[in-house]
Design an enzyme around this catalytic site. Structure first.
Site, PDB file in Angstrom:
ATOM      1  N   TYR A 281     -13.089  -1.990  -0.909  1.00 12.58           N
ATOM      2  CA  TYR A 281     -12.261  -1.646  -2.068  1.00 12.58           C
ATOM      3  C   TYR A 281     -11.791  -2.917  -2.773  1.00 12.58           C
ATOM      4  O   TYR A 281     -11.137  -3.773  -2.175  1.00 12.58           O
ATOM      5  CB  TYR A 281     -11.066  -0.822  -1.613  1.00 12.58           C
ATOM      6  CG  TYR A 281     -10.380  -0.040  -2.706  1.00 12.58           C
ATOM      7  CD1 TYR A 281     -10.738   1.277  -2.968  1.00 12.58           C
ATOM      8  CD2 TYR A 281      -9.355  -0.605  -3.462  1.00 12.58           C
ATOM      9  CE1 TYR A 281     -10.095   2.016  -3.945  1.00 12.58           C
ATOM     10  CE2 TYR A 281      -8.715   0.119  -4.452  1.00 12.58           C
ATOM     11  CZ  TYR A 281      -9.085   1.439  -4.696  1.00 12.58           C
ATOM     12  OH  TYR A 281      -8.450   2.166  -5.676  1.00 12.58           O
TER      13      TYR A 281
ATOM     14  N   TYR B 104     -13.968   1.731 -12.122  1.00  9.98           N
ATOM     15  CA  TYR B 104     -12.800   1.992 -11.284  1.00  9.98           C
ATOM     16  C   TYR B 104     -12.629   3.506 -11.183  1.00  9.98           C
ATOM     17  O   TYR B 104     -12.127   4.152 -12.094  1.00  9.98           O
ATOM     18  CB  TYR B 104     -11.569   1.345 -11.906  1.00  9.98           C
ATOM     19  CG  TYR B 104     -10.279   1.642 -11.169  1.00  9.98           C
ATOM     20  CD1 TYR B 104     -10.082   1.187  -9.871  1.00  9.98           C
ATOM     21  CD2 TYR B 104      -9.254   2.354 -11.780  1.00  9.98           C
ATOM     22  CE1 TYR B 104      -8.894   1.449  -9.193  1.00  9.98           C
ATOM     23  CE2 TYR B 104      -8.068   2.618 -11.115  1.00  9.98           C
ATOM     24  CZ  TYR B 104      -7.896   2.163  -9.827  1.00  9.98           C
ATOM     25  OH  TYR B 104      -6.721   2.421  -9.164  1.00  9.98           O
TER      26      TYR B 104
END
Length: 388
Positions: free
Chosen positions: A297, A341
């Protein structure tokens, strides 16, 4: 130190379908429309229909309720529906929830989804605005009055301490950004397709919240991503080779807050990711050297380094050198810095493609993929493996 033992979930469910909308800066349609489009695409990819689905999982932050998405896509009765908290920390946990439902017999086919207009609509990067009073918001009262208003500013506090502790300069974060953009440059689905960067470009980008520069921060994206989870046995009868869920875990650390855990004894690491790492290694029986591709991440570059350190790929303070070495193929879709994103859900899809052998930046012979979810918050992780 957690005293937990290896759990029994590993190997009992698999990801069998992935579907996404386009990733854009202005989708021109509602978040519900994005969610429905992604769910339909994931079911088509799996070779399943809406009639097969009896479970749904999403994020507490998603604006499209499970029953509404079910109506929009023709899904009928649901025997399981669930939501996971803490923003991007939920990404891998949605798959864990789906796997738990399948393994326990609560559902047979579960769809996980996340959709938002995070660029054209509400932008997380704009910081905290018009927040309703809540117990979990109390911690922010110790940060907001002093100018820590945005996710970048919260991460900057930990990043500054990390650099000080290990005698490093902000330029070390550039290795993460350059790696992500290199992969995005060859990914047609990525916003930064065809636009790699250099370490010099990173160092020249403007400050956002020192020591973070613009190129240390992920994008803001409109789009949707969905995943389909079912049993390994059923997965073997479907269209694509299954990505077996070898291990799944959630983690929250001591003195845990949402992005503002500044009162711990040490600000240089991510204790919540340590909880996840220990459980993933225990349950999967694997170690860092067994991982073929890492989907880590990357909302902000410093926390990519500390995640790799938490998982034992390198010693504390050694994350930048590890990334620069290229020892682990990292965020081969371009990550959230380069592709889009989507609160980490597009990363799960990339891991599935890698194990299928269909990724744009394919890692030859990839058998095991490590995935992590949002950092700085209670979080989650997965180990996926190729079947057989």
């Amino acid at each position: 130190m957690s005293a937990r033992q290896a759990d029994t979930l590993g190997g009992r469910a698999a990801v069998v379908g992935i579907g996404a909308t386009e990733f854009s800066k202005d989708s021109g349609r509602s978040e519900l429309a994005l969610a429905a489009e992604a769910v339909r695409a994931a079911l088509a990819d799996a070779g399943l229909t809406a009639a097969d689905v009896d479970g749904m999982v999403t994020f507490t932050m998603d604006t499209s309720p499970e029953i509404t998405v079910a109506q929009a896509t023709g899904i009928g009765e649901l025997s399981f529906f669930s939501r996971v908290h803490y923003g991007g920390g939920a990404a891998c946990a949605t798959v864990q929830q789906a796997a738990l439902a399948v393994a326990s017999g609560l559902a047979e086919v579960v769809v996980c989804y996340r959709a938002f207009n995070e660029r054209s609509g509400r932008r997380f990067g704009a910081g905290v605005q018009r927040r309703e009073p809540s117990a979990e918001g109390v911690a922010l009262g110790w940060a907001l009055p002093f100018g820590l208003l945005t996710p970048a500013s919260w991460v900057a506090m930990a990043a500054r301490r990390y650099l000080h502790t290990y005698g490093l300069e902000p330029e070390v974060f550039g290795h993460v950004a350059v790696t992500a953009r290199r992969h995005a440059a060859t990914n047609p689905a990525a916003h930064f397709h065809g636009r790699p960067i250099t370490l010099a470009d990173h160092a020249a980008s403007r400050w956002i919240a020192e020591p973070l520069r613009l190129l240390d921060c992920c994008q803001e994206t409109d789009g949707g991503q969905a995943l389909v989870v079912t049993s390994v046995e059923r997965a073997r009868t479907l269209r694509h080779p299954p990505a077996v869920i070898a291990a799944a875990a959630q983690g929250a650390g001591r003195a845990q807050e949402q992005m503002t855990s500044f009162y711990r004894d040490d600000l240089t690491g991510l204790p919540e990711m340590g909880v996840v790492a220990r459980q993933l290694w225990r349950t999967s029986g694997l170690a860092p050297g067994d991982i073929d591709v890492g989907i880590v991440y990357d909302h902000f570059t410093p926390f990519v380094l500390t995640q790799l350190e938490a998982f034992g790929f390198c010693p504390p303070g050694g994350g930048a050198d590890f990334v620069a070495s290229g020892a682990l193929p990292l965020n081969t879709h371009g990550g959230q810095l380069g592709e889009a994103y989507l609160h980490g859900m597009n990363g799960v899809a990339e891991a599935v493609r890698q194990l299928r052998g269909t990724a744009v930046n394919q890692v030859a012979g990839a058998r095991h993929a490590l995935l992590t979810a949002g950092t700085g918050v209670p979080t989650s992780g997965l180990v996926l493996r190729a079947d057989g």
